[in-house]
Design a protein around this motif. Structure first.
Motif, PDB file in Angstrom:
ATOM      1  N   ASN A  76     -56.759  -5.600  11.171  1.00  0.00           N
ATOM      2  CA  ASN A  76     -57.528  -4.392  11.478  1.00  0.00           C
ATOM      3  C   ASN A  76     -57.060  -3.694  12.750  1.00  0.00           C
ATOM      4  O   ASN A  76     -57.636  -2.681  13.146  1.00  0.00           O
ATOM      5  CB  ASN A  76     -59.013  -4.718  11.583  1.00  0.00           C
ATOM      6  CG  ASN A  76     -59.628  -5.056  10.241  1.00  0.00           C
ATOM      7  OD1 ASN A  76     -59.936  -6.207   9.965  1.00  0.00           O
ATOM      8  ND2 ASN A  76     -59.785  -4.060   9.387  1.00  0.00           N
ATOM      9  N   MET A  77     -56.041  -4.249  13.381  1.00  0.00           N
ATOM     10  CA  MET A  77     -55.460  -3.626  14.578  1.00  0.00           C
ATOM     11  C   MET A  77     -56.520  -3.342  15.639  1.00  0.00           C
ATOM     12  O   MET A  77     -56.474  -2.328  16.346  1.00  0.00           O
ATOM     13  CB  MET A  77     -54.734  -2.328  14.192  1.00  0.00           C
ATOM     14  CG  MET A  77     -53.557  -2.545  13.270  1.00  0.00           C
ATOM     15  SD  MET A  77     -52.896  -1.004  12.548  1.00  0.00           S
ATOM     16  CE  MET A  77     -52.472  -0.088  14.012  1.00  0.00           C
ATOM     17  N   CYS A  78     -57.498  -4.229  15.760  1.00  0.00           N
ATOM     18  CA  CYS A  78     -58.639  -3.976  16.646  1.00  0.00           C
ATOM     19  C   CYS A  78     -58.374  -4.377  18.093  1.00  0.00           C
ATOM     20  O   CYS A  78     -59.142  -4.039  18.988  1.00  0.00           O
ATOM     21  CB  CYS A  78     -59.878  -4.693  16.115  1.00  0.00           C
ATOM     22  SG  CYS A  78     -59.891  -6.486  16.361  1.00  0.00           S
ATOM     23  N   PRO A 291     -66.930   1.176  18.733  1.00  0.00           N
ATOM     24  CA  PRO A 291     -65.707   1.347  17.934  1.00  0.00           C
ATOM     25  C   PRO A 291     -64.476   0.908  18.726  1.00  0.00           C
ATOM     26  O   PRO A 291     -64.315   1.273  19.889  1.00  0.00           O
ATOM     27  CB  PRO A 291     -65.668   2.856  17.654  1.00  0.00           C
ATOM     28  CG  PRO A 291     -67.090   3.314  17.828  1.00  0.00           C
ATOM     29  CD  PRO A 291     -67.639   2.459  18.920  1.00  0.00           C
ATOM     30  N   CYS A 292     -63.620   0.136  18.089  1.00  0.00           N
ATOM     31  CA  CYS A 292     -62.477  -0.447  18.797  1.00  0.00           C
ATOM     32  C   CYS A 292     -61.567   0.611  19.405  1.00  0.00           C
ATOM     33  O   CYS A 292     -61.095   0.459  20.530  1.00  0.00           O
ATOM     34  CB  CYS A 292     -61.677  -1.333  17.854  1.00  0.00           C
ATOM     35  SG  CYS A 292     -62.627  -2.682  17.120  1.00  0.00           S
ATOM     36  N   ASN A 293     -61.282   1.693  18.654  1.00  0.00           N
ATOM     37  CA  ASN A 293     -60.357   2.703  19.157  1.00  0.00           C
ATOM     38  C   ASN A 293     -60.913   3.450  20.360  1.00  0.00           C
ATOM     39  O   ASN A 293     -60.166   3.869  21.246  1.00  0.00           O
ATOM     40  CB  ASN A 293     -60.004   3.696  18.041  1.00  0.00           C
ATOM     41  CG  ASN A 293     -58.944   3.145  17.102  1.00  0.00           C
ATOM     42  OD1 ASN A 293     -57.877   2.734  17.530  1.00  0.00           O
ATOM     43  ND2 ASN A 293     -59.239   3.120  15.822  1.00  0.00           N
ATOM     44  N   THR A 294     -62.218   3.632  20.390  1.00  0.00           N
ATOM     45  CA  THR A 294     -62.846   4.337  21.503  1.00  0.00           C
ATOM     46  C   THR A 294     -63.004   3.441  22.719  1.00  0.00           C
ATOM     47  O   THR A 294     -62.699   3.834  23.854  1.00  0.00           O
ATOM     48  CB  THR A 294     -64.229   4.873  21.093  1.00  0.00           C
ATOM     49  OG1 THR A 294     -64.090   5.734  19.973  1.00  0.00           O
ATOM     50  CG2 THR A 294     -64.894   5.627  22.232  1.00  0.00           C
ATOM     51  N   VAL A 295     -63.492   2.221  22.482  1.00  0.00           N
ATOM     52  CA  VAL A 295     -63.912   1.363  23.589  1.00  0.00           C
ATOM     53  C   VAL A 295     -62.806   0.434  24.073  1.00  0.00           C
ATOM     54  O   VAL A 295     -62.354   0.520  25.211  1.00  0.00           O
ATOM     55  CB  VAL A 295     -65.170   0.560  23.192  1.00  0.00           C
ATOM     56  CG1 VAL A 295     -65.596  -0.371  24.317  1.00  0.00           C
ATOM     57  CG2 VAL A 295     -66.301   1.515  22.830  1.00  0.00           C
ATOM     58  N   GLY A 322     -68.919  -3.905  24.493  1.00  0.00           N
ATOM     59  CA  GLY A 322     -67.844  -3.360  25.315  1.00  0.00           C
ATOM     60  C   GLY A 322     -66.484  -3.778  24.792  1.00  0.00           C
ATOM     61  O   GLY A 322     -66.252  -3.822  23.591  1.00  0.00           O
ATOM     62  N   LYS A 323     -65.570  -4.113  25.693  1.00  0.00           N
ATOM     63  CA  LYS A 323     -64.215  -4.460  25.265  1.00  0.00           C
ATOM     64  C   LYS A 323     -64.181  -5.767  24.471  1.00  0.00           C
ATOM     65  O   LYS A 323     -63.202  -6.053  23.785  1.00  0.00           O
ATOM     66  CB  LYS A 323     -63.274  -4.549  26.469  1.00  0.00           C
ATOM     67  CG  LYS A 323     -63.449  -5.791  27.330  1.00  0.00           C
ATOM     68  CD  LYS A 323     -62.342  -5.875  28.370  1.00  0.00           C
ATOM     69  CE  LYS A 323     -62.408  -7.181  29.148  1.00  0.00           C
ATOM     70  NZ  LYS A 323     -61.303  -7.309  30.117  1.00  0.00           N
ATOM     71  N   ASN A 324     -65.241  -6.570  24.578  1.00  0.00           N
ATOM     72  CA  ASN A 324     -65.309  -7.830  23.830  1.00  0.00           C
ATOM     73  C   ASN A 324     -65.992  -7.680  22.476  1.00  0.00           C
ATOM     74  O   ASN A 324     -66.249  -8.669  21.796  1.00  0.00           O
ATOM     75  CB  ASN A 324     -66.053  -8.884  24.653  1.00  0.00           C
ATOM     76  CG  ASN A 324     -65.311  -9.256  25.912  1.00  0.00           C
ATOM     77  OD1 ASN A 324     -64.125  -9.580  25.876  1.00  0.00           O
ATOM     78  ND2 ASN A 324     -65.987  -9.191  27.052  1.00  0.00           N
ATOM     79  N   ASN A 325     -66.289  -6.429  22.094  1.00  0.00           N
ATOM     80  CA  ASN A 325     -67.007  -6.216  20.843  1.00  0.00           C
ATOM     81  C   ASN A 325     -66.270  -6.785  19.643  1.00  0.00           C
ATOM     82  O   ASN A 325     -65.052  -6.997  19.667  1.00  0.00           O
ATOM     83  CB  ASN A 325     -67.245  -4.717  20.627  1.00  0.00           C
ATOM     84  CG  ASN A 325     -66.014  -3.997  20.096  1.00  0.00           C
ATOM     85  OD1 ASN A 325     -65.700  -4.049  18.918  1.00  0.00           O
ATOM     86  ND2 ASN A 325     -65.299  -3.316  20.984  1.00  0.00           N
ATOM     87  N   ILE A 326     -67.012  -6.987  18.565  1.00  0.00           N
ATOM     88  CA  ILE A 326     -66.440  -7.433  17.300  1.00  0.00           C
ATOM     89  C   ILE A 326     -66.180  -6.203  16.436  1.00  0.00           C
ATOM     90  O   ILE A 326     -67.056  -5.366  16.248  1.00  0.00           O
ATOM     91  CB  ILE A 326     -67.393  -8.399  16.570  1.00  0.00           C
ATOM     92  CG1 ILE A 326     -67.578  -9.684  17.389  1.00  0.00           C
ATOM     93  CG2 ILE A 326     -66.871  -8.730  15.170  1.00  0.00           C
ATOM     94  CD1 ILE A 326     -68.604 -10.629  16.813  1.00  0.00           C
ATOM     95  N   CYS A 327     -64.979  -6.080  15.912  1.00  0.00           N
ATOM     96  CA  CYS A 327     -64.622  -4.977  15.020  1.00  0.00           C
ATOM     97  C   CYS A 327     -65.531  -5.007  13.797  1.00  0.00           C
ATOM     98  O   CYS A 327     -65.991  -6.066  13.356  1.00  0.00           O
ATOM     99  CB  CYS A 327     -63.163  -5.139  14.594  1.00  0.00           C
ATOM    100  SG  CYS A 327     -62.585  -3.990  13.339  1.00  0.00           S
ATOM    101  N   CYS A 328     -65.805  -3.824  13.245  1.00  0.00           N
ATOM    102  CA  CYS A 328     -66.678  -3.742  12.067  1.00  0.00           C
ATOM    103  C   CYS A 328     -66.000  -4.277  10.814  1.00  0.00           C
ATOM    104  O   CYS A 328     -66.663  -4.568   9.813  1.00  0.00           O
ATOM    105  CB  CYS A 328     -67.145  -2.311  11.847  1.00  0.00           C
ATOM    106  SG  CYS A 328     -65.829  -1.161  11.370  1.00  0.00           S
ATOM    107  N   GLY A 329     -64.658  -4.367  10.837  1.00  0.00           N
ATOM    108  CA  GLY A 329     -63.928  -4.890   9.684  1.00  0.00           C
ATOM    109  C   GLY A 329     -63.246  -3.828   8.852  1.00  0.00           C
ATOM    110  O   GLY A 329     -62.605  -4.148   7.849  1.00  0.00           O
ATOM    111  N   ALA A 330     -63.359  -2.565   9.254  1.00  0.00           N
ATOM    112  CA  ALA A 330     -62.760  -1.483   8.466  1.00  0.00           C
ATOM    113  C   ALA A 330     -61.639  -0.776   9.204  1.00  0.00           C
ATOM    114  O   ALA A 330     -61.115   0.219   8.718  1.00  0.00           O
ATOM    115  CB  ALA A 330     -63.829  -0.465   8.070  1.00  0.00           C
ATOM    116  N   GLY A 331     -61.271  -1.270  10.369  1.00  0.00           N
ATOM    117  CA  GLY A 331     -60.237  -0.620  11.153  1.00  0.00           C
ATOM    118  C   GLY A 331     -58.852  -0.821  10.566  1.00  0.00           C
ATOM    119  O   GLY A 331     -58.658  -1.552   9.599  1.00  0.00           O
TER     120      GLY A 331
END
Length: 404
Positions: A76-78, A291-295, A322-331
């Motif tokens: 997911n390139m997260c 969102p990974c791309n934003t945060v 924050g930066k340690n968030n879990i990706c939603c799985g659709a990235g």
């Protein structure tokens, strides 16, 4: 035990070939420690979802194995793996670089890229449809504002900002665009929309094809040069924000324009009193997805929290965030690959657990890509939540719309 590695099959040129594609990202410091795999929340959910193995295959020159390695397009390139890497190796950039060598990306990815190059937007919205949608939104706003003279500012030179958005907001969610324009009107914003180049998305952020990436984003910046705004504001779309900033700092050679996310603008307006929201209009508990791309990738983490704290009564952050968030799985373009729907729902489970742990009724998802995934997981896991962008919550707090 896996198949033995045959020395004769290794290609020592692959390592440098991929490094040349990465434009400044160095992966030679990899220690093979496996912290990337430990940081990937999907490594235990999906078979062979192992970033450590992927990077070692590139380092060893296992070209043939990599061509058919499902990790290349399942990742997911997260960048959650990079958070844990002691050497800061960016495996998402490495994955993107290797994807760029693929003749034909899977699913609808290449179709979307071709449509964007041909029509100027990823949804292939024709000019007449764009014009008619803008005119329709304008008429609705004239009615709501009781002002028959109201006009959506198109092609206004020297505005404070040019607004770049997602083609979904024209083709599928025009009410979302109206919500944003309502907020701009309430702020008495000096802004403009382009009549020709308005889609800030770029699917080649995921395919890795840099020539097409430039061909897609360049016209947006050429339009900015023509209209000469002070900055470019990008809608609630993580990949549009990331790709616009990435193009600006990596490829654009013309006049430089600051690129900011819309939540940063909202936060500024609340801080300086331009907008005066009433948080008592949003009483239900709200949680926030990062969102990974934003945060994680672009570092915009606090503005959306500041806005939520000022527009809802009960804000509940997820853990981790924050930066340690879990990706939603659709990235990583997964939404555009139909075959990944089942995989996306498997990958959604850690995020579902986060949602349920907050006890929130509303999920605030400031990203078009992520919100589609959240709507799918909401149905699949029968969560019964209300999934919303941040803008509609702000619109309610400003008294411009009623709570549903």
């Amino acid at each position: 035990m896996g198949e033995p590695i045959r020395i004769k099959s290794l290609d020592p040129t692959l390592r440098n070939e991929v490094a040349d594609l990465m434009k400044g990202f160095d992966y030679s410091n990899c220690l093979s420690c496996g912290m990337c795999t430990a940081g990937c929340v999907y490594s235990d959910l999906m078979e062979d979802h192992d970033p450590r193995k992927f990077i070692r295959k590139i380092a060893l020159g296992m070209r043939e194995e990599l061509v058919s390695d499902p990790f290349v397009w399942n990742c997911n390139m997260c960048e959650r793996c990079t958070v844990e890497c002691p050497m800061g190796v960016n495996i998402a950039a490495l994955t993107r670089a290797f994807r760029g060598k693929t003749a034909m990306p899977p699913g609808h990815l290449q179709i979307i890229a071709d449509d964007h190059i041909r029509t100027g937007n990823q949804m292939a919205v024709e000019q007449i449809d764009y014009d008619e949608t803008i005119e329709w939104i304008e008429e609705l706003m004239q009615e709501d504002l009781k002002d028959p003279t109201f006009k959506i500012p198109l092609d206004v030179p020297n505005a404070d900002f040019m607004f770049g958005f997602n083609a979904r907001e024209i083709k599928h969610y025009p009410s979302e665009l109206q919500t944003i324009l309502n907020i701009f009107h309430a702020a008495k914003a000096n802004y403009t929309l382009s009549s020709k180049r308005w889609d800030a998305t770029n699917i080649c952020l995921f395919t890795g094809k840099n020539d097409e990436f430039q061909e897609i984003s360049r016209p947006l910046f050429e339009e900015a040069e023509r209209l000469n705004p002070k900055e470019i504001i990008v809608t609630e779309c993580g990949h549009a924000f990331r790709s616009t900033r990435m193009f600006a700092r990596t490829f654009w050679k013309g006049k430089q324009f600051p690129v900011r996310h819309i939540v940063e603008l909202y936060a500024d307006w609340i801080k300086d009193g331009t907008l005066k929201p009433d948080k008592t209009r949003n009483v239900l508990p709200v949680t926030l997805h990062d969102p990974c791309n934003t945060v994680r990738k672009e570092g915009v983490s606090e503005p959306q929290r500041y806005v939520l704290e000022n527009i809802v009564m009960d804000f509940r952050d997820m853990n981790p965030n924050g930066k340690n968030n879990i990706c939603c799985g659709a990235g990583g373009g997964a939404l555009a690959v139909a075959a990944t729907k089942g995989q996306r729902m498997i990958k959604a489970k850690p995020k579902v657990d986060q949602l349920l742990a907050t006890g929130a009724t509303i999920g605030c998802i400031p990203c078009h890509n992520c919100i589609d995934q959240f709507n799918d997981m909401n149905k699949h896991y029968k969560l019964g939540m209300k999934i919303m962008h941040l803008s509609p919550l702000l619109e309610i707090a400003l008294g411009l719309a009623e709570p549903e």
